[in-house]
Design a protein around this motif. Structure first.
Motif, PDB file in Angstrom:
ATOM      1  N   VAL A 197      37.742 -11.313  74.971  1.00 17.85           N
ATOM      2  CA  VAL A 197      39.087 -11.827  75.217  1.00 17.85           C
ATOM      3  C   VAL A 197      40.140 -10.997  74.486  1.00 17.85           C
ATOM      4  O   VAL A 197      41.165 -10.640  75.050  1.00 17.85           O
ATOM      5  CB  VAL A 197      39.192 -13.304  74.784  1.00 17.85           C
ATOM      6  CG1 VAL A 197      40.625 -13.820  74.945  1.00 17.85           C
ATOM      7  CG2 VAL A 197      38.221 -14.161  75.574  1.00 17.85           C
ATOM      8  N   SER A 198      39.872 -10.675  73.212  1.00 20.12           N
ATOM      9  CA  SER A 198      40.835  -9.893  72.432  1.00 20.12           C
ATOM     10  C   SER A 198      40.154  -9.297  71.213  1.00 20.12           C
ATOM     11  O   SER A 198      39.073  -9.733  70.798  1.00 20.12           O
ATOM     12  CB  SER A 198      42.027 -10.759  71.999  1.00 20.12           C
ATOM     13  OG  SER A 198      41.603 -11.760  71.088  1.00 20.12           O
ATOM     14  N   THR A 199      40.794  -8.288  70.629  1.00 25.71           N
ATOM     15  CA  THR A 199      40.362  -7.682  69.373  1.00 25.71           C
ATOM     16  C   THR A 199      41.383  -8.024  68.306  1.00 25.71           C
ATOM     17  O   THR A 199      42.546  -7.611  68.393  1.00 25.71           O
ATOM     18  CB  THR A 199      40.228  -6.162  69.510  1.00 25.71           C
ATOM     19  OG1 THR A 199      39.249  -5.866  70.515  1.00 25.71           O
ATOM     20  CG2 THR A 199      39.808  -5.538  68.193  1.00 25.71           C
ATOM     21  N   LEU A 200      40.969  -8.780  67.289  1.00 25.15           N
ATOM     22  CA  LEU A 200      41.890  -9.213  66.239  1.00 25.15           C
ATOM     23  C   LEU A 200      41.991  -8.202  65.108  1.00 25.15           C
ATOM     24  O   LEU A 200      43.059  -8.040  64.516  1.00 25.15           O
ATOM     25  CB  LEU A 200      41.442 -10.561  65.661  1.00 25.15           C
ATOM     26  CG  LEU A 200      41.352 -11.739  66.635  1.00 25.15           C
ATOM     27  CD1 LEU A 200      40.923 -12.996  65.902  1.00 25.15           C
ATOM     28  CD2 LEU A 200      42.669 -11.956  67.343  1.00 25.15           C
ATOM     29  N   VAL A 201      40.897  -7.528  64.792  1.00 21.00           N
ATOM     30  CA  VAL A 201      40.862  -6.575  63.685  1.00 21.00           C
ATOM     31  C   VAL A 201      40.080  -5.352  64.127  1.00 21.00           C
ATOM     32  O   VAL A 201      39.011  -5.473  64.728  1.00 21.00           O
ATOM     33  CB  VAL A 201      40.198  -7.188  62.425  1.00 21.00           C
ATOM     34  CG1 VAL A 201      40.214  -6.186  61.277  1.00 21.00           C
ATOM     35  CG2 VAL A 201      40.890  -8.472  62.018  1.00 21.00           C
ATOM     36  N   ASP A 202      40.615  -4.175  63.837  1.00 20.95           N
ATOM     37  CA  ASP A 202      39.896  -2.926  64.105  1.00 20.95           C
ATOM     38  C   ASP A 202      40.480  -1.850  63.202  1.00 20.95           C
ATOM     39  O   ASP A 202      41.438  -1.160  63.553  1.00 20.95           O
ATOM     40  CB  ASP A 202      40.034  -2.523  65.575  1.00 20.95           C
ATOM     41  CG  ASP A 202      39.172  -1.308  65.915  1.00 20.95           C
ATOM     42  OD1 ASP A 202      38.351  -0.902  65.067  1.00 20.95           O
ATOM     43  OD2 ASP A 202      39.341  -0.760  67.027  1.00 20.95           O
ATOM     44  N   GLY A 203      39.936  -1.724  61.984  1.00 23.54           N
ATOM     45  CA  GLY A 203      40.469  -0.750  61.051  1.00 23.54           C
ATOM     46  C   GLY A 203      39.740  -0.772  59.728  1.00 23.54           C
ATOM     47  O   GLY A 203      38.880  -1.617  59.473  1.00 23.54           O
ATOM     48  N   MET A 204      40.095   0.187  58.866  1.00 25.45           N
ATOM     49  CA  MET A 204      39.487   0.296  57.543  1.00 25.45           C
ATOM     50  C   MET A 204      40.168  -0.689  56.599  1.00 25.45           C
ATOM     51  O   MET A 204      41.395  -0.696  56.473  1.00 25.45           O
ATOM     52  CB  MET A 204      39.641   1.727  57.017  1.00 25.45           C
ATOM     53  CG  MET A 204      38.854   2.004  55.757  1.00 25.45           C
ATOM     54  SD  MET A 204      37.067   2.019  56.044  1.00 25.45           S
ATOM     55  CE  MET A 204      36.892   3.500  57.046  1.00 25.45           C
ATOM     56  N   LEU A 205      39.379  -1.528  55.911  1.00 27.47           N
ATOM     57  CA  LEU A 205      39.911  -2.537  55.004  1.00 27.47           C
ATOM     58  C   LEU A 205      39.282  -2.397  53.612  1.00 27.47           C
ATOM     59  O   LEU A 205      38.142  -1.960  53.484  1.00 27.47           O
ATOM     60  CB  LEU A 205      39.633  -3.949  55.527  1.00 27.47           C
ATOM     61  CG  LEU A 205      40.266  -4.341  56.883  1.00 27.47           C
ATOM     62  CD1 LEU A 205      39.894  -5.769  57.219  1.00 27.47           C
ATOM     63  CD2 LEU A 205      41.772  -4.155  56.846  1.00 27.47           C
ATOM     64  N   GLN A 206      40.073  -2.797  52.607  1.00 26.09           N
ATOM     65  CA  GLN A 206      39.588  -2.826  51.226  1.00 26.09           C
ATOM     66  C   GLN A 206      38.758  -4.102  51.007  1.00 26.09           C
ATOM     67  O   GLN A 206      38.889  -5.069  51.768  1.00 26.09           O
ATOM     68  CB  GLN A 206      40.774  -2.817  50.267  1.00 26.09           C
ATOM     69  CG  GLN A 206      41.568  -1.524  50.274  1.00 26.09           C
ATOM     70  CD  GLN A 206      40.755  -0.356  49.748  1.00 26.09           C
ATOM     71  OE1 GLN A 206      40.190  -0.411  48.659  1.00 26.09           O
ATOM     72  NE2 GLN A 206      40.650   0.685  50.560  1.00 26.09           N
ATOM     73  N   PRO A 207      37.915  -4.149  49.956  1.00 25.87           N
ATOM     74  CA  PRO A 207      37.155  -5.372  49.683  1.00 25.87           C
ATOM     75  C   PRO A 207      38.096  -6.534  49.382  1.00 25.87           C
ATOM     76  O   PRO A 207      39.141  -6.360  48.752  1.00 25.87           O
ATOM     77  CB  PRO A 207      36.297  -5.007  48.477  1.00 25.87           C
ATOM     78  CG  PRO A 207      36.968  -3.819  47.870  1.00 25.87           C
ATOM     79  CD  PRO A 207      37.589  -3.082  48.996  1.00 25.87           C
ATOM     80  N   GLY A 208      37.726  -7.734  49.846  1.00 20.18           N
ATOM     81  CA  GLY A 208      38.553  -8.904  49.592  1.00 20.18           C
ATOM     82  C   GLY A 208      38.381  -9.969  50.631  1.00 20.18           C
ATOM     83  O   GLY A 208      37.492  -9.906  51.492  1.00 20.18           O
TER      84      GLY A 208
END
Length: 505
Positions: free
Chosen positions: A489-500
């Protein structure tokens, strides 16, 4: 528990579990009392008339009971509209407040009349009778009526507005600007508001800014200034350059920079005269934002981030993100020379003065504010307040205490409060001590030690829901939504993220 009410010794409680509970033994035991209530309604307010009719306000309108809560009947939604959030009873006079206004009945709820004359906001959050005077809270201001709501007048001298375009603070005074209207000030942290002098009523203030000794209002009628000891605004722009929407950053009391119409202007005389100052910027760039620390000016453009240490004569381009990412910069926030936040399509964090960057959220933030131990910002698009306890590395939604229908436009930190201007409900205030108490455990949280995807909330939902997740190390994260047929249906997150810990909507 959203509301508690005592009716002749029987205690009623409205809950988020879509029902009404009642107790006949002072709260020792409880039973359900929801016969006739629509299953997904939430009880927000209670009231009882002179003939012991009980009124229950819900997200689906008004319900009444004439048998001490054993059964309930819904009032026609054409008579009482919207989500009912407040009920006030004075004898046979019943007044109901909803997100659609105020509704009045003088026959114990048999017939209703909408009474909103004089109200500038129809989002009613509270009602109370003071003898024969009816008081109404709209979320922004308090109104009073001496004729049971037929006519409303603004109480306490505050501005009769709902759309706040800009807010600022100077020498302990809070300023609020109305969109296409007047500018007001409060000397008691928002308790009372008075109109300022010097800015035409027809002027629209787009933003406020500070220099070491002055306070500025950026308007479509030019630039206005307050000195430390002044109480009246003075127009200091003699060139006519500053019209429309623009933002100002002060290097000193005399050296000012303005982004207007996609160009950078500089004044060397405190704002009286202006000249273009973007000759050192490469290419045909669109300027979007500015920020300053003690020695350098930062400019966000359509091509990335630039900085200057010589009052805007020479510029150095800072590498923001790799070429696969959107480089346009919408907002900049300088915590110190090493720690910088900027936001474009995503939000990025640098701890080495802009040499390297990490994506800390998959959404765009703006209107960054530092408040004691916190950084706050608004999330672009849904305009929700977010908070970081670690100088921008991680962010969380803090809109939990805002009423439905509040659409934030701007925020500041002043004294011991956070002030939030909104599109529909005026100015809101939140004590920083309240954030401390609610988030007291956050500062001590350790980084997650494993990947975890939490349950979405609310569930079921309409139209939005929040999904929380945790990552223990820097990683490329993809979060996708699929329907029951297995179709994406959709992509909410697609990227490099820091821990947390993160949350996606």
């Amino acid at each position: 528990i959203l509301a508690v009410f005592d009716c002749n010794g029987i205690i009623f409680a409205g809950t988020t579990l879509h029902n009404v509970l009642y107790s006949t033994d002072h709260g020792s035991t409880w039973m359900e009392s929801d016969s006739g209530l629509i299953s997904n309604s939430v009880q927000l307010a209670f009231g009882s008339s002179s003939d012991s009719t009980i009124f229950a306000g819900t997200d689906l309108g008004l319900f009444t009971s004439s048998d001490t809560g054993k059964s309930w009947v819904q009032t026609d939604r054409k008579d009482v509209q919207g989500e009912v959030r407040a009920i006030a009873v004075n004898g046979e006079c019943v007044v109901v407040g909803s997100d659609s206004g105020v509704f009045f009945s003088n026959d114990d709820g048999k017939t209703w009349e909408k009474r909103v004359h004089g109200l500038k906001s129809l989002f009613v959050s509270s009602l109370v009778w003071d003898n024969d005077i009816l008081l109404c809270g709209t979320g922004a201001w308090i109104y009073s009526s001496a004729d049971s709501g037929k006519d409303w007048t603004l109480a306490d001298g505050g501005p009769d507005v709902s759309y706040i375009n800009a807010i600022g603070t100077h020498n302990g005074v809070v300023f609020a600007a109305v969109r296409q209207g007047r500018t007001y000030l409060s000397t008691d942290n928002g308790g009372r508001w008075d109109q300022t002098k010097g800015i035409p009523d027809s002027a629209s203030v787009t933003s406020f800014a500070k220099s070491p000794s002055h306070f500025y209002a950026c308007t479509d009628h030019g630039l206005f200034k307050l000195n430390d000891t002044d109480t009246t605004w003075v127009n200091v722009d003699t060139t006519g350059v500053l019209t429309g929407s623009y933002s100002l950053t002060a290097w000193s009391d005399t050296t000012l920079f303005v982004e207007s119409g996609g160009k950078l202007y500089r004044s060397k005389d405190g704002g009286s005269n202006w000249a273009e100052s973007d000759s050192g910027l490469a290419g045909n760039l669109i300027l979007a934002s500015m920020a300053i620390d003690d020695t350098e000016l930062f400019v966000g453009t359509s091509d990335g981030l630039y900085c200057s240490s010589d009052s805007g004569i020479l510029w150095q381009e800072l590498a923001v993100v790799d070429s696969s990412q959107q480089p346009a910069v919408g907002s900049i926030f300088i915590i110190n020379r090493d720690t910088i936040l900027l936001s474009g399509s995503n939000t990025f964090y640098s701890s080495d003065g802009g040499t390297t960057w990490a994506c800390v959220s998959n959404y765009q933030l703006h209107n960054f504010v530092e408040a004691v131990n916190y950084i706050l910002a608004l999330r672009y698009g849904i305009e929700t307040p977010y908070l970081s306890t670690d100088y921008g590395s991680n962010w969380r939604d803090i809109s939990y205490n805002l009423s439905n229908g509040v659409d934030p436009t701007c925020l500041i930190s002043a004294s011991s409060y956070i002030f939030l201007g909104s599109r529909f409900s005026g100015v809101w205030r939140l004590p920083i001590s309240y954030i401390d108490s609610v988030l007291s455990g956050i500062r001590g949280l350790k980084s997650p030690d494993r990947f975890q995807l939490g349950q979405n909330y609310p569930n079921p939902f309409n139209p939005t829901t929040t999904i929380q997740y945790e990552i223990p190390r820097q990683e490329r994260v993809t979060l996708e939504i699929y329907d029951v047929l297995g179709q994406k249906v959709s992509t909410l997150v697609d990227g490099m993220l820091q821990p947390g810990q993160y949350a996606a909507m």
